[in-house]
Design an enzyme around this catalytic site. Structure first.
Site, PDB file in Angstrom:
ATOM      1  N   ASP A  62       0.826  -1.212   0.000  1.00  0.00           N
ATOM      2  CA  ASP A  62       0.000   0.000   0.000  1.00  0.00           C
ATOM      3  C   ASP A  62       0.863   1.267   0.000  1.00  0.00           C
ATOM      4  OD1 ASP A  62      -1.655  -2.118   0.663  1.00  0.00           O
ATOM      5  OD2 ASP A  62      -2.965  -0.898   1.923  1.00  0.00           O
ATOM      6  N   HIS A  64      -1.021   4.598  -0.648  1.00  0.00           N
ATOM      7  CA  HIS A  64      -2.005   5.551  -0.142  1.00  0.00           C
ATOM      8  C   HIS A  64      -1.604   7.019  -0.290  1.00  0.00           C
ATOM      9  CE1 HIS A  64      -5.070   2.871   1.184  1.00  0.00           C
ATOM     10  NE2 HIS A  64      -4.234   2.155   1.908  1.00  0.00           N
ATOM     11  N   ASP A  90      -3.860  -0.126  -3.778  1.00  0.00           N
ATOM     12  CA  ASP A  90      -4.039   0.933  -2.785  1.00  0.00           C
ATOM     13  C   ASP A  90      -3.053   2.089  -2.998  1.00  0.00           C
ATOM     14  OD1 ASP A  90      -6.098  -0.526  -1.816  1.00  0.00           O
ATOM     15  OD2 ASP A  90      -5.457  -0.511   0.273  1.00  0.00           O
ATOM     16  N   ASP A  93      -6.048   7.593  -1.803  1.00  0.00           N
ATOM     17  CA  ASP A  93      -6.771   7.805  -0.542  1.00  0.00           C
ATOM     18  C   ASP A  93      -5.819   8.010   0.643  1.00  0.00           C
ATOM     19  OD1 ASP A  93      -9.250   7.709  -1.661  1.00  0.00           O
ATOM     20  OD2 ASP A  93      -9.604   5.607  -1.160  1.00  0.00           O
ATOM     21  N   ARG A  94      -6.277   8.840   1.550  1.00  0.00           N
ATOM     22  CA  ARG A  94      -5.645   9.068   2.858  1.00  0.00           C
ATOM     23  C   ARG A  94      -4.411   9.970   2.823  1.00  0.00           C
ATOM     24  NH1 ARG A  94      -6.722   3.317   4.126  1.00  0.00           N
ATOM     25  NH2 ARG A  94      -8.890   3.382   4.755  1.00  0.00           N
ATOM     26  N   ASN A 122      -8.302  -2.671  -2.913  1.00  0.00           N
ATOM     27  CA  ASN A 122      -9.685  -2.314  -2.591  1.00  0.00           C
ATOM     28  C   ASN A 122      -9.956  -0.815  -2.721  1.00  0.00           C
ATOM     29  OD1 ASN A 122      -7.876  -2.390  -0.284  1.00  0.00           O
ATOM     30  ND2 ASN A 122      -9.623  -1.758   0.931  1.00  0.00           N
ATOM     31  N   HIS A 123      -8.904  -0.002  -2.683  1.00  0.00           N
ATOM     32  CA  HIS A 123      -9.127   1.436  -2.840  1.00  0.00           C
ATOM     33  C   HIS A 123      -9.205   1.869  -4.294  1.00  0.00           C
ATOM     34  CE1 HIS A 123      -9.057   3.187   1.217  1.00  0.00           C
ATOM     35  NE2 HIS A 123      -8.628   1.975   1.498  1.00  0.00           N
ATOM     36  N   HIS A 173      -3.805  -8.320  -3.645  1.00  0.00           N
ATOM     37  CA  HIS A 173      -3.837  -7.256  -2.657  1.00  0.00           C
ATOM     38  C   HIS A 173      -4.215  -7.742  -1.258  1.00  0.00           C
ATOM     39  CE1 HIS A 173      -4.129  -3.322  -0.932  1.00  0.00           C
ATOM     40  NE2 HIS A 173      -5.319  -3.621  -0.463  1.00  0.00           N
ATOM     41  N   ARG A 221     -17.919  -8.189  11.168  1.00  0.00           N
ATOM     42  CA  ARG A 221     -18.489  -6.982  10.580  1.00  0.00           C
ATOM     43  C   ARG A 221     -19.693  -7.305   9.705  1.00  0.00           C
ATOM     44  NH1 ARG A 221     -12.794  -5.856   9.277  1.00  0.00           N
ATOM     45  NH2 ARG A 221     -12.118  -4.661  11.048  1.00  0.00           N
ATOM     46  N   HIS A 248      -2.304  -4.782   2.184  1.00  0.00           N
ATOM     47  CA  HIS A 248      -3.613  -4.581   2.794  1.00  0.00           C
ATOM     48  C   HIS A 248      -3.630  -4.346   4.292  1.00  0.00           C
ATOM     49  CE1 HIS A 248      -7.911  -4.456   2.529  1.00  0.00           C
ATOM     50  NE2 HIS A 248      -8.111  -5.524   3.249  1.00  0.00           N
TER      51      HIS A 248
END
Lengths: 383, 383
Positions: A62, A64, A90, A93-94, A122-123, A173, A221, A248
């Protein structure tokens, strides 16, 4: 029918120059991004869902949007085309530089198509990027227009889902899926779509290994899986694999080795979100060795590593035992770039905490003389 | 300068331009020239000059141009002296401004792992904050006995804020691990696409049963899915019921936190904030516990906030505010819970049509806090 068309190398070099030779990096104009994305899409159409790759190769986890830490990777691990790179997703983002990061990776992929490989995390998805910052960043950097976000997220639909290295190491990932026993099931997927909530494609980018369990468990979850030792052993056996490499999951050390190196996590965003203070790593795979008996086990202490041990870091050495990797592999660990450091001390926030734009004050006269932002202490009259 | 030198510089320029043709890293700078040295000297002069406090000598030399008026730090609070008694506790290296007695709190040190322990004492009260990186794998292993559920992705287990009354021994502290001890045993909340996901799993199982009736199923990974169950339920939202770790005997009180004392422009002697734990709920939102503290000459305010956003499901905020009056040694603790449906807030944003990026607002904890209803509130004090 689209006419096969390649962007001239000089144009790509110009894009790379814009991003690399300026501080802060210059973003590419929307038309350029559109062009790059379109060309890359046509190239990715013929790429299989699982790319067959060969060692030597460096695997990056990642990122990011931590652009400067990505440059740090090229600094310590060599830059393309002299080093082959597989990125595990990834990219956005962030961090504060998602636009620059993905632009650089797209340009690099087009410039060195046989040296740089990108897979999907996933991003790399429309919904996730609206929730975690990339969309907002595009609006901020492109005068409120979401055009560039549309081009890039459309491109994400074309990214492959995984790779094999020397046919023996499987890279993706996230992790394994209970609906997938054979790599061919992944190869047969129609990947040109948004990441769905369930099914093989979702599990590949979502699931996590768990050393406490043997089989698959549902996450409490309500969606997503954890996979255990039996699962990975069976998957490796059935597909004639030695190992799975994935990203991840954040880890303080920058890497994690599960089950004596059967599964590795590589994490490449140091000081994640400008506050975690974690280290990051790149997994360098020099060669694949057929021997399984000397499989590493993290049974040594990090403090025992001497400088000289790094000379034969790819062989059976103490470094190897510390990291728990297979022969021919090495986690090249690094810390945050000075720019990350700078962004941290500026106290800019991620995900909405204390996102105080006011901090970019005009400051005293000698600060502007230094062409630097004043390092103001952040103070807030919160209630 | 000799010709040799010039030739050398020419040849080095050539080599740099040659290496430019491949992918090079920025940062190739020419050597220092005399003009640079002079510029650097000038900068140092300006820098040191700018740092010097405006002394009487500069006043007597009659500085031309308008002098900006000093910001009014005079408090309207009766009894508040302009130079409050500020003592520096042992171990605190913070210097005081020779001018106004203000404690100078340095910017966080640019070292990794981040380590800074500023502290301040006012009257009987001492305030400590410690910010450390996320826990490493050894520390996490040590916690396995204490917590029997998967911990949040980022735990700043060594970070804390503590307020101590040196005389009475009263203290209140906020840290991540004690907060995680206070979780409910499970959560009724599920991610937004939970039902959809379960349904698809169910239909897959039915399909498989049909297959089994028709033909002999090869033993494969699906055998694990039969036993598929969730891991031990736990509160995966990490919503703490935490009002601090304290030895103060609180009793319910009608005395609210005096907002008027917090809204007046008293100088802030000390400000700090940090995240205690954070989890991105596998990209379904965010769960974060952080604190902010500001110390004024006569009082302090500490806010420990838990913020939960599950995309398309819910917002939840749990705030603990601690107010300390230094003169009366009065401690007021205000705990309130807020909760709101995600869709309701989205609707109200769309009604007001604030911008084209509502999700940016949802990352702003203060904005969300102001726009969702309070469902529970408890005010306590030590007197």
């Amino acid at each position: 029918m689209t006419i096969p068309y390649n962007i001239p190398i000089s144009d790509l070099d110009y894009c790379l120059e814009q991003l690399l030779d300026h501080k802060p990096p210059k973003i590419l104009p929307p038309e350029t991004i559109q062009h790059l994305c379109h060309t890359l899409k046509t190239q990715l159409l013929s790429v299989p869902n699982i790319m067959p790759l060969q060692s030597p190769i460096s695997i990056v986890g990642d990122i990011h949007g931590q652009f400067h830490d990505l440059l740090e990777i090229f600094q310590i691990g060599g830059s393309p085309p002299s080093t082959n790179y597989l990125f595990l997703g990834d990219y956005v983002d962030r961090g504060y530089y998602s636009v620059e990061t993905i632009s650089l990776l797209i340009a690099l992929k087009l410039r060195y198509p046989d040296r740089v490989f990108l897979i999907r995390g996933n991003h790399e998805s429309r919904t996730i990027t609206t929730n975690y910052g990339f969309y907002t960043e595009v609006l901020n950097k492109y005068n409120g227009s979401a055009e560039v976000w549309t081009y890039i997220t459309d491109l994400f639909d074309y990214l492959p889902l995984g790779a094999t290295i020397d046919g023996k190491i499987f890279a993706a990932h996230g992790g394994l899926s209970p609906s997938c026993q054979q790599l061919d099931q992944i190869r047969a997927l129609d990947r040109f779509r948004e990441i769905p909530h369930d099914g093989i494609m979702a599990d590949l980018v979502w699931s996590d290994p768990d050393t406490e369990i043997l089989d698959f468990k549902l996450s409490p979850r309500g969606a997503g899986y954890l996979f255990g030792l039996d699962v990975i052993n069976k998957f490796c056996h059935d597909n004639d694999l030695m190992q799975m490499v994935r990203a991840h999951q954040l880890c303080n050390e920058g890497y994690t080795s599960y089950w004596k190196g059967k599964c590795l996590t590589v994490w490449s965003a140091p000081n994640y979100c400008y506050r975690c203070g974690n280290r990051a790593s790149v997994l360098e795979i020099l060669y694949y060795s057929g021997e399984s008996k000397s499989m590493g086990e993290p049974n040594a202490n990090e403090n025992d590593v001497k400088y000289d041990d790094y000379k034969n870091r790819f062989e059976d050495s103490i470094v190897h035992k510390v990291q728990g990797v297979l022969p021919g592999q090495f986690f090249n660990i690094f810390e945050a770039s000075p720019e990350n450091d700078e962004d941290t001390s500026k106290g800019k926030g991620v995900n909405g905490i204390n996102s105080d734009e006011e901090l970019v004050g005009n400051g005293d006269f000698f600060c502007s003389y230094f062409k630097e932002r004043p390092r103001k202490q952040h103070v807030e009259y919160f209630l | 300068m000799s010709q040799d030198n010039q030739e050398q510089s020419v040849s080095s320029k050539e080599s740099t331009s040659k290496s430019k043709t491949v992918f090079t890293m920025p940062g190739n700078r020419p050597g220092i020239q005399a003009v640079h040295v002079n510029a650097a000297r000038e900068m140092v002069r300006l820098h040191t000059q700018g740092r010097r406090p405006p002394s009487s000598t500069t006043a007597s030399t009659a500085v031309k141009g308008p002098v900006p008026p000093l910001p009014s730090t005079a408090s309207s609070f009766p009894g508040a002296s302009p130079h409050p008694h500020v003592s520096i506790p042992e171990g605190c290296k913070n210097p005081q401004c020779t001018h106004c007695g203000k404690v100078i709190i340095p910017a966080p040190q640019s070292s990794y792992p981040i380590q800074d322990t500023p502290a301040i004492a006012v009257k009987n009260w001492k305030i400590y904050t410690i910010k450390k990186p996320i826990l490493n794998s050894t520390e996490l292993e040590d916690l396995e006995a204490r917590f029997h559920f998967p911990l949040p992705e980022m735990i700043f287990g060594n970070s804390r804020v503590k307020i101590v009354n040196e005389v009475s021994g009263e203290s209140i502290e906020f840290n991540a691990l004690d907060a995680l001890d206070s979780l409910d045993s499970e959560s009724h909340l599920k991610v937004s696409y939970h039902k959809e996901w379960l349904d698809s799993r169910r239909s897959e199982r039915e399909k498989k049963e049909k297959e089994e009736r028709g033909e002999v199923e090869s033993r494969d990974l699906r055998e694990f899915t039969d036993k598929l169950d969730t891991i031990e339920p736990y509160d995966w939202t990490y919503s703490p019921n935490y009002k601090g770790t304290t030895n103060i005997k609180f009793s319910e009180s009608s005395q609210e936190i005096p907002i008027h004392r917090l809204t007046q422009p008293d100088p802030i002697l000390f400000f700090d904030e940090a995240v205690l734990f954070e989890d991105e709920l596998a990209d379904n939102g965010i769960s974060i516990l952080n604190y902010k503290i500001r110390v004024m000459p006569t009082c302090l305010l500490l806010l420990c906030r838990f913020y939960l956003r599950i995309d398309n499901v819910i917002f939840r905020i749990r705030d603990t505010r601690v107010f300390v009056d230094f003169d009366q040694d009065l401690v007021i603790r205000d705990y309130r819970q807020q909760e709101y449906e995600y869709s309701e807030l989205l609707k109200s944003v769309q009604r007001k049509s604030i911008g084209n990026d509502p999700k940016k607002l949802f990352r702003d904890h203060d904005w969300v806090s102001k726009n969702i209803p309070t469902i529970n509130k408890v005010v306590e004090s030590n007197q």
